[in-house]
Motif scaffolding. Structure first.
Motif, short mmCIF file in Angstrom:
data_model
loop_
_atom_site.label_atom_id
_atom_site.label_comp_id
_atom_site.label_asym_id
_atom_site.label_seq_id
_atom_site.Cartn_x
_atom_site.Cartn_y
_atom_site.Cartn_z
N SER A 248 0.82 -1.21 0.00
CA SER A 248 0.00 0.00 0.00
C SER A 248 0.86 1.26 0.00
CB SER A 248 -0.94 -0.01 1.21
OG SER A 248 -1.61 1.23 1.33
N GLU A 249 1.85 1.29 0.88
CA GLU A 249 2.71 2.48 0.97
C GLU A 249 3.53 2.66 -0.31
OE1 GLU A 249 1.60 1.29 5.02
OE2 GLU A 249 2.51 0.18 3.37
N VAL A 250 4.05 1.55 -0.84
CA VAL A 250 4.86 1.64 -2.06
C VAL A 250 4.00 2.10 -3.24
CG1 VAL A 250 6.23 0.31 -3.72
CG2 VAL A 250 6.52 -0.08 -1.26
N SER A 251 2.77 1.59 -3.33
CA SER A 251 1.87 2.01 -4.42
C SER A 251 1.55 3.50 -4.34
CB SER A 251 0.57 1.20 -4.37
OG SER A 251 0.81 -0.15 -4.64
N THR A 252 1.32 3.98 -3.11
CA THR A 252 1.03 5.41 -2.92
C THR A 252 2.21 6.25 -3.41
OG1 THR A 252 -0.43 5.01 -1.04
CG2 THR A 252 0.54 7.20 -1.21
N LEU A 253 3.42 5.87 -3.04
CA LEU A 253 4.60 6.63 -3.44
C LEU A 253 4.82 6.55 -4.96
CD1 LEU A 253 7.04 5.71 -0.53
CD2 LEU A 253 5.75 7.83 -0.83
N SER A 262 8.61 5.69 -14.60
CA SER A 262 7.85 4.46 -14.36
C SER A 262 8.77 3.25 -14.18
CB SER A 262 6.87 4.21 -15.51
OG SER A 262 7.59 4.07 -16.73
N SER A 263 10.02 3.36 -14.66
CA SER A 263 10.95 2.24 -14.51
C SER A 263 11.70 2.27 -13.18
CB SER A 263 11.97 2.25 -15.66
OG SER A 263 12.77 3.42 -15.60
N ALA A 264 11.43 3.26 -12.35
CA ALA A 264 12.12 3.36 -11.05
C ALA A 264 11.81 2.13 -10.20
CB ALA A 264 11.70 4.63 -10.32
N THR A 265 12.83 1.62 -9.51
CA THR A 265 12.64 0.44 -8.67
C THR A 265 12.06 0.84 -7.32
OG1 THR A 265 14.83 0.60 -7.69
CG2 THR A 265 14.64 -0.64 -9.76
N THR A 266 11.52 -0.15 -6.62
CA THR A 266 11.01 0.10 -5.27
C THR A 266 12.12 0.66 -4.37
OG1 THR A 266 9.33 -1.62 -5.47
CG2 THR A 266 9.97 -0.99 -3.24
N PHE A 267 13.33 0.11 -4.51
CA PHE A 267 14.46 0.62 -3.72
C PHE A 267 14.70 2.09 -3.99
CE2 PHE A 267 19.08 1.56 -3.86
CZ PHE A 267 19.32 1.56 -2.48
N ILE A 269 12.62 4.35 -5.11
CA ILE A 269 11.50 5.16 -4.63
C ILE A 269 11.55 5.31 -3.12
CG2 ILE A 269 8.98 5.24 -4.42
CD1 ILE A 269 8.89 3.72 -7.15
N LEU A 270 11.75 4.21 -2.40
CA LEU A 270 11.81 4.29 -0.93
C LEU A 270 13.01 5.12 -0.48
CD1 LEU A 270 10.85 0.72 0.37
CD2 LEU A 270 9.45 2.79 0.31
N THR A 271 14.14 4.94 -1.16
CA THR A 271 15.34 5.70 -0.79
C THR A 271 15.12 7.19 -0.99
OG1 THR A 271 16.78 3.84 -1.32
CG2 THR A 271 17.79 6.02 -1.32
N ALA A 272 14.51 7.57 -2.10
CA ALA A 272 14.22 8.98 -2.36
C ALA A 272 13.27 9.55 -1.32
CB ALA A 272 13.63 9.13 -3.76
N PHE A 273 12.24 8.80 -0.99
CA PHE A 273 11.24 9.25 0.00
C PHE A 273 11.88 9.43 1.37
CE2 PHE A 273 7.69 7.95 2.96
CZ PHE A 273 6.98 9.14 2.85
N VAL A 274 12.68 8.46 1.78
CA VAL A 274 13.36 8.56 3.07
C VAL A 274 14.33 9.74 3.08
CG1 VAL A 274 15.09 7.40 4.54
CG2 VAL A 274 13.08 6.14 3.72
N TRP A 275 15.08 9.92 2.00
CA TRP A 275 16.04 11.03 1.92
C TRP A 275 15.32 12.37 2.04
CZ3 TRP A 275 18.84 12.67 -3.20
CH2 TRP A 275 19.91 13.54 -2.90
N GLN A 276 14.22 12.52 1.32
CA GLN A 276 13.47 13.76 1.36
C GLN A 276 12.91 14.03 2.76
OE1 GLN A 276 10.00 13.92 -1.35
NE2 GLN A 276 11.07 15.58 -2.41
N GLY A 419 1.29 -10.63 8.97
CA GLY A 419 1.83 -11.63 8.05
C GLY A 419 2.03 -11.13 6.64
N GLU A 420 1.88 -9.82 6.41
CA GLU A 420 2.05 -9.25 5.08
C GLU A 420 3.54 -9.03 4.79
OE1 GLU A 420 -2.06 -6.55 5.16
OE2 GLU A 420 -0.14 -5.69 5.81
N GLU A 421 3.95 -9.38 3.58
CA GLU A 421 5.33 -9.16 3.17
C GLU A 421 5.55 -7.69 2.85
OE1 GLU A 421 8.17 -10.99 2.83
OE2 GLU A 421 7.22 -12.70 3.79
N GLY A 422 6.73 -7.22 3.19
CA GLY A 422 7.07 -5.84 2.89
C GLY A 422 8.55 -5.60 3.13
N ILE A 423 8.91 -4.35 3.27
CA ILE A 423 10.31 -3.96 3.44
C ILE A 423 10.44 -3.14 4.70
CG2 ILE A 423 12.22 -2.62 2.46
CD1 ILE A 423 10.98 -3.26 -0.32
N LEU A 424 11.36 -3.56 5.57
CA LEU A 424 11.71 -2.76 6.74
C LEU A 424 12.84 -1.81 6.35
CD1 LEU A 424 11.90 -5.34 9.67
CD2 LEU A 424 10.22 -3.51 9.42
#
Length: 451
Positions: A248-253, A262-267, A269-276, A419-424
């Motif tokens: 859910s969070e990754v889709s929102t971002l 559109s070719s940006a990886t999840t890594f 996207i999350l890295t950019a969001f955390v950095w910002q 029990g949902e898979e995700g990224i810490l």
């Protein structure tokens, strides 16, 4: 999930007792060559002279009833070290700062332990920071240095429920994350009765050694030596926390990005969001440069590619650089583009340029001022390491940071309490900045949630 709430409602820390036996040295079970081996110029840099902790949680397995994980893993280590015999040696340093390993069969440090706790008591979601972590991977006094100390420290702690915890600390100057994963899978194979390793370990440190003469052909802002006149003392109120990002969070971002990304990886996207968000939380001067350095494995960049069984450091730290003002005022697409560009510029020439930079600039530390480093371990395979008790419930980096530098984030695959898979995302910030960081992330996610 509201990240601020997870900070406010952290459960009281679990307290338990760990009974450890005296540390012992485990040497190769057969005679191995006594020789001096030279490390590469990537290995020898200041930023890799750190001890990195790994932790794996395993539940009980009825088919292993009566079998002792301590004995099985100790024997597997002795077998694996026959093939990884330099890991049983000790690092030395030449006058020019280059490292070498004295292959002397002294062995790696091993600790047998028992804890009066069950896995269930750790809760539904296993995530750093872990309670009593220092008891589960004990820093034996005198072992924490880089030179002339055991290159690995391994602790196996039996639990009351029949499960166990495997803790490992590795000397990063000697081996990188890909290398330690292949070593752990080798331990797994020997634990299951194999007679030979699943991979043939490759030394070949000359592949990452500076050219003669060295020639720095690429810019390396990741090694700019900066000072910050606004910081006179380092913060002491640092707090570790893991933030869980599900689909859910990754889709929102991802929905916030333009079609061109559109070719940006999840890594990315999350890295950019955390950095910002962390830059907003730390409230840097808008005109000051900030850096996000993405640890990038270089094995596949070579022609021919370097195999994963090469266990030296084959990594670089390409840096995305901008001002704090541009980063915090722009859309999410801005830092995603910077990070994507930084990672994509890494090729074989870039890696050779880093090695050459090391020998021509005194093997400097990476930039620490207004910097953050990130490593993606979501595909590393830590959780798949099986000593006979099945896959790990949690496997991977034990905490954020590296050595004395706390601003190293790790992305670790995990499950939440549902029990949902995700990224810490493992992170460490001053307490008030951590609260502000969580609040900023919540505001962005909640105002852009997609149904």
């Amino acid at each position: 999930m509201a990240f601020s709430r997870t900070l406010e409602h952290e459960s009281p820390s679990l307290v338990f007792t760990v009974h450890r036996k005296q540390p012992e040295l485990v040497a190769p079970c057969k005679a191995t060559p006594h020789e001096i081996k030279i490390l590469s110029d990537i290995d020898s840099q200041a930023g890799l002279r750190a001890q990195i902790p790994i932790i794996q949680f395993y539940c009980s397995e009825p088919s292993m009833e009566g079998k002792d994980p301590v004995e099985i893993i100790r024997n597997a280590i002795a077998q694996a070290l026959v093939f990884y015999y330099p890991l049983a040696g000790r690092l030395r340093e030449r006058p020019d700062g280059k490292l070498m390993v004295d292959c002397n069969e002294e062995g790696v440090m091993f600790i047998e332990a028992d804890a009066d706790v069950t896995l269930d008591q750790f809760g539904d979601a296993l995530e750093p920071p872990f309670p009593c972590f220092e008891e589960l991977l004990h820093d034996v006094p005198g072992s924490e240095g880089v030179i002339d100390t055991p290159l690995l420290l391994i602790q196996v702690t039996r639990l009351k429920c029949g499960g166990f915890i495997f803790g490992l600390r590795f000397n990063h100057a000697m081996i990188d994350g890909v290398g330690i994963v292949t070593f752990m899978y080798t331990l797994s194979a020997f634990s299951h009765g194999a007679q030979d390793p699943p991979f043939t370990p490759i030394w070949r440190r000359e592949l990452l050694t500076a050219r003669d003469p060295p020639r720095v052909t690429c810019p390396h802002p990741e090694y700019d030596q900066l000072t910050d006149p606004n910081v006179t003392t380092l913060p002491t109120d640092l707090q570790q926390h893991s933030f869980f990002f599900g689909d859910s969070e990754v889709s929102t971002l991802r929905s916030l990005l333009p079609e061109s990304l559109s070719s940006a990886t999840t890594f990315q996207i999350l890295t950019a969001f955390v950095w910002q968000c962390r830059t907003k939380a730390l409230r840097f001067n808008p005109n000051d440069d900030v850096r996000m350095m993405c640890i990038t494995d270089g094995r596949a960049k070579f022609n021919p590619p370097i195999p994963n069984s090469y266990y030296g450091n084959c990594l670089v730290l390409p840096a995305a650089v901008t001002t704090a003002g541009k980063l915090t005022e722009g859309t999410l697409g801005y830092p995603v583009g910077l990070i994507k560009e930084a990672i994509e510029k890494v090729d074989e020439e870039y890696i050779h340029s880093v090695a050459d930079f090391m020998v021509t600039n005194g093997r400097p530390l990476f930039t620490t001022v207004r910097s953050c480093i990130v490593l993606d371990t979501t595909y590393a395979g830590f959780r798949g390491v099986d000593f006979g008790w099945g896959k790990a419930l949690y496997g991977g980096l034990a905490k954020p940071g590296a050595g004395a530098f706390p601003a190293v984030n790790f992305h670790v695959p995990s499950q939440n309490e549902k029990g949902e898979e995700g990224i810490l995302v493992l992170t460490c910030l001053p307490t008030q900045a951590l609260k502000a960081f969580a609040k900023v992330m919540d505001e962005v996610l909640e105002s852009n949630q997609t149904n």
